[in-house]
Design a protein around this motif. Sequence first.
Motif, short mmCIF file in Angstrom:
data_model
loop_
_atom_site.label_atom_id
_atom_site.label_comp_id
_atom_site.label_asym_id
_atom_site.label_seq_id
_atom_site.Cartn_x
_atom_site.Cartn_y
_atom_site.Cartn_z
N TRP A 1 42.62 4.12 36.19
CA TRP A 1 41.00 4.60 35.96
C TRP A 1 40.86 5.51 36.91
O TRP A 1 40.19 4.67 38.05
N GLU B 1 37.76 6.51 33.72
CA GLU B 1 38.48 7.51 32.67
C GLU B 1 40.17 7.14 32.58
O GLU B 1 40.62 6.82 33.81
N SER B 2 40.66 6.93 32.10
CA SER B 2 41.71 5.90 32.16
C SER B 2 42.83 7.67 32.18
O SER B 2 42.35 8.83 32.06
N LEU B 3 43.81 7.52 33.10
CA LEU B 3 44.62 8.36 34.17
C LEU B 3 46.19 8.79 33.04
O LEU B 3 46.32 9.38 33.05
N LYS C 1 43.26 9.84 27.79
CA LYS C 1 42.18 9.96 28.85
C LYS C 1 41.06 9.19 27.63
O LYS C 1 39.92 9.35 27.39
N LYS D 1 37.98 6.93 27.90
CA LYS D 1 36.51 6.88 28.95
C LYS D 1 35.83 5.17 28.33
O LYS D 1 36.47 3.97 27.36
N ASP E 1 50.92 6.85 36.39
CA ASP E 1 49.67 7.08 36.17
C ASP E 1 48.79 7.63 37.88
O ASP E 1 48.19 8.59 37.67
#
Length: 124
Positions: free
Chosen positions: A16, A29-31, A35, A37, A117
Motif C-alpha cells: 500500500w 491506496e493499493s499498488l 487502486k 483505498k 507491486d
Amino acid sequence: MNLQGIVSVSGKPGLWKALAQNKTGYVLESLDAQKTKLIANLSTAKLAALSEITIFGVEDDIRLTDVLERMKSASNIPDVKADGKALRTFFYEVAPDHDEEKVYSSDIKKVIAWVPDIKAASNF
C-alpha cells in the motif's frame, strides 16, 4: 530504490502507498491495478514501512531494500507458487546470509509476491 511511503498492512494482501495522514490513521491506496483505498486506523492496524523492514541474518539483520536491489539484477525470479526448495535456493542467491531457521518459506513467498507491486510503484 525509493520505497518511501510504501507499507505492508497486517491482515491485508499486497503493498500500500500512504496518501495522507490524519489524527486517527492513514489513507492508503493499493499498488495493484485496482487502486483500492483503505483507511488504516493506527489503534487497530499494524503498518510496516518497507524501508524499515529487515530479514533475520546469521550474524546481522539484512535490510529488505538490499535484498530487493539484488533481486533487481537476478536473472529469473521464481513464481510464488514454486516449491519451497526452489524459493529457498533463489533466496540464497539474493540474501546469502539469511538465517534459515528464522526465515520461513512464507516470508520468502511474501517478499517475492511483493515484487510486482514494487515494480509498479518505483523504478525497480
